[in-house]
Design an enzyme around this catalytic site. Sequence first.
Site, PDB file in Angstrom:
ATOM      1  N   CYS A  22     118.320  57.209 127.653  1.00  0.00           N
ATOM      2  CA  CYS A  22     117.759  58.314 128.441  1.00  0.00           C
ATOM      3  C   CYS A  22     117.448  57.935 129.882  1.00  0.00           C
ATOM      4  O   CYS A  22     116.920  58.762 130.636  1.00  0.00           O
ATOM      5  CB  CYS A  22     116.501  58.852 127.761  1.00  0.00           C
ATOM      6  SG  CYS A  22     116.828  59.399 126.072  1.00  0.00           S
TER       7      CYS A  22
ATOM      8  N   HIS B  91     108.640  61.170 133.097  1.00  0.00           N
ATOM      9  CA  HIS B  91     109.596  61.155 131.989  1.00  0.00           C
ATOM     10  C   HIS B  91     109.185  62.228 130.986  1.00  0.00           C
ATOM     11  O   HIS B  91     110.032  62.966 130.477  1.00  0.00           O
ATOM     12  CB  HIS B  91     109.622  59.772 131.344  1.00  0.00           C
ATOM     13  CG  HIS B  91     110.634  59.614 130.266  1.00  0.00           C
ATOM     14  ND1 HIS B  91     111.985  59.817 130.475  1.00  0.00           N
ATOM     15  CD2 HIS B  91     110.502  59.284 128.953  1.00  0.00           C
ATOM     16  CE1 HIS B  91     112.642  59.620 129.338  1.00  0.00           C
ATOM     17  NE2 HIS B  91     111.770  59.298 128.402  1.00  0.00           N
TER      18      HIS B  91
ATOM     19  N   GLU C 189     102.949  56.720 129.181  1.00  0.00           N
ATOM     20  CA  GLU C 189     103.319  56.956 130.577  1.00  0.00           C
ATOM     21  C   GLU C 189     102.077  57.209 131.431  1.00  0.00           C
ATOM     22  O   GLU C 189     101.993  56.742 132.576  1.00  0.00           O
ATOM     23  CB  GLU C 189     104.296  58.120 130.696  1.00  0.00           C
ATOM     24  CG  GLU C 189     104.780  58.340 132.117  1.00  0.00           C
ATOM     25  CD  GLU C 189     105.928  59.326 132.237  1.00  0.00           C
ATOM     26  OE1 GLU C 189     106.521  59.417 133.335  1.00  0.00           O
ATOM     27  OE2 GLU C 189     106.230  60.019 131.239  1.00  0.00           O
TER      28      GLU C 189
ATOM     29  N   LYS D 129     111.072  68.467 131.727  1.00  0.00           N
ATOM     30  CA  LYS D 129     111.715  68.583 130.410  1.00  0.00           C
ATOM     31  C   LYS D 129     111.136  69.761 129.633  1.00  0.00           C
ATOM     32  O   LYS D 129     111.752  70.232 128.675  1.00  0.00           O
ATOM     33  CB  LYS D 129     111.552  67.295 129.613  1.00  0.00           C
ATOM     34  CG  LYS D 129     112.437  66.137 130.077  1.00  0.00           C
ATOM     35  CD  LYS D 129     112.268  64.939 129.164  1.00  0.00           C
ATOM     36  CE  LYS D 129     113.168  63.780 129.589  1.00  0.00           C
ATOM     37  NZ  LYS D 129     112.667  63.117 130.823  1.00  0.00           N
TER      38      LYS D 129
ATOM     39  N   HIS E   2     115.228  67.829 126.960  1.00  0.00           N
ATOM     40  CA  HIS E   2     115.580  66.416 127.109  1.00  0.00           C
ATOM     41  C   HIS E   2     117.088  66.284 126.939  1.00  0.00           C
ATOM     42  O   HIS E   2     117.604  66.223 125.821  1.00  0.00           O
ATOM     43  CB  HIS E   2     114.840  65.574 126.072  1.00  0.00           C
ATOM     44  CG  HIS E   2     114.872  64.108 126.364  1.00  0.00           C
ATOM     45  ND1 HIS E   2     115.796  63.523 127.206  1.00  0.00           N
ATOM     46  CD2 HIS E   2     114.069  63.081 125.936  1.00  0.00           C
ATOM     47  CE1 HIS E   2     115.587  62.230 127.273  1.00  0.00           C
ATOM     48  NE2 HIS E   2     114.536  61.934 126.520  1.00  0.00           N
TER      49      HIS E   2
ATOM     50  N   PHE F 200     114.815  54.578 125.194  1.00  0.00           N
ATOM     51  CA  PHE F 200     114.808  53.746 123.997  1.00  0.00           C
ATOM     52  C   PHE F 200     115.442  52.391 124.339  1.00  0.00           C
ATOM     53  O   PHE F 200     116.329  52.287 125.180  1.00  0.00           O
ATOM     54  CB  PHE F 200     115.616  54.398 122.875  1.00  0.00           C
ATOM     55  CG  PHE F 200     114.880  55.485 122.134  1.00  0.00           C
ATOM     56  CD1 PHE F 200     113.532  55.720 122.331  1.00  0.00           C
ATOM     57  CD2 PHE F 200     115.549  56.280 121.214  1.00  0.00           C
ATOM     58  CE1 PHE F 200     112.851  56.702 121.629  1.00  0.00           C
ATOM     59  CE2 PHE F 200     114.885  57.266 120.506  1.00  0.00           C
ATOM     60  CZ  PHE F 200     113.532  57.482 120.720  1.00  0.00           C
TER      61      PHE F 200
END
Length: 397
Positions: A159, A291, A302, A320, A325, A384
Site C-alpha cells: 500500500c 494513511h 499513526e 480513504k 483504500h 504491510f
Amino acid sequence: MRRVAVTGIGVVSALGTGTERFWAALCAGSSGIRPIGSVDCSALKFSHAAEVPGFDPLRHFDAKTAGQLDRSVQFVGVAAAEAIVDAGLTFTSERTAVVTGSAIGGKPTEDDTYRQLYAEQRTRFDPMSIPKVMTSASASYISMRYGITGPCYTVSTACASAAHAIGQACWMVRSGLVDAAITGGTDAPITLGMLRAWEAMRVVAPDTCRPFSRDRRGMILGEGAAVLVLESWDGARARGARIHAEVCGFGMSADAGHLTAPSADGAARAMATALRDAGVDSATVGYINAHGTGTVANDVTEARAICSVFATPPPVSATKSMHGHALGASPALEAVATVLALREGVLPPTANHTEEDPDCHLDVIPNQAREVQVEVALSNSFAFGGLNAVLAFRRFV
C-alpha cells in the site's frame, strides 16, 4: 540539486473520472463508498467498496487496445492522458522517466483466468493473459503510448507502492538524471478472489470507512489510479507551465518487525526523513493527509507516530474515507489530494466521522473541508511488511 514541480495531474477514482470531479467530491466530503456492483457479495461478510462508477474502457481506448489491457492499466492510461494534457509538456523521450506503483498488478485478469480454468475447466486462454497481469504493465503502457525511452519501471511495495514511485521519480528529476517524469499508481482489487482474501484478514468494515473515529470498524477497499507529471522547476518556469505544487521531500523506512501490525517508530522515521529531505522544520507543516485506513490498529499507531514527530500536530484528514483504500494506488490519490489542498487553500475532510477517539490525539478535520492556506504538507503511506513512505509537498508561490 534541482527543485521539482508538479505540472500535471490525472485521476480515476470512486469519486469519478477526472481531477475536477475528484476534488469537488473531496471538498464536499462526499464518499464514493457504495454497495459493490461488479461482484456477487451475497456470501461475503461485507458488501461495500469504493468502485469507479460507470467506467467504460471503450470511451477511452479502441476495442483492440482495451482488450489487451487489464482494468488497472486502463485506469492508469486514462489518468496519465489527463495528466499529460494538463502539463502541456512535450516530452524528450530519453530524458523522461516513467515510474508507477502497483500492489497487485492485473488481478481482474488473473481472477477471471482462474475462474475459467477451475470453474469452467477451459483449456485455452487469452494469449495476452501474462502481459495483462504483469505488475509492470502500467509503466510499459505509458512508455509505449507516449514513446518514452528513459527509465521505466514499476514499484510494488504493497500500500506504499505509489508513494515510493513518486518519491523515486522526484529524486531522478532532482538529481538531473531526467528532466521530467510521469509517475503515480494504479490498482483494481474488486474481484471475488481479492474480496475473499481480504475477508479472511478480518479488517474490512461491513458498512463504511471511519478513520480516527471512535466507532471505526475497519477499512474499505477501493480502486483507481492517479498520475502526476513532475519536471524540473527551472524547466517548468521557463516554458510558462502551471505549477500545482512542489515535491520538496521524500522519506522511507522499514519497521523490520511484524508483517501486518504497524509500528509507530517506523512511521515516525519516515516522516522525519521526509522533513529532513525537504529541509523544513516540523512546525512548518500545516497539513497531513494520513494513511488513515480506519482500522483500530493503524489509526492509533499513526496518531502516536505523528505526535512523536510534531510537538503540536497539524490538521489531519484521511481521504480513504471517500475514495477507499485502493492499495498501491492510494498514495497517488492522496498525493493529488495533498497537492490540490495546497493549491486551493482547502483541506479536505475525513468523511463519515462521528466521534473523536481519545486514543488518537490529533486535530482530525471531520466531515467538512477547512479553508486554510498552508505552506508545506505531508502525505503518509504505511504498508504491510512494515514499508513506509512519506511525501512532502510545498505550496507554489
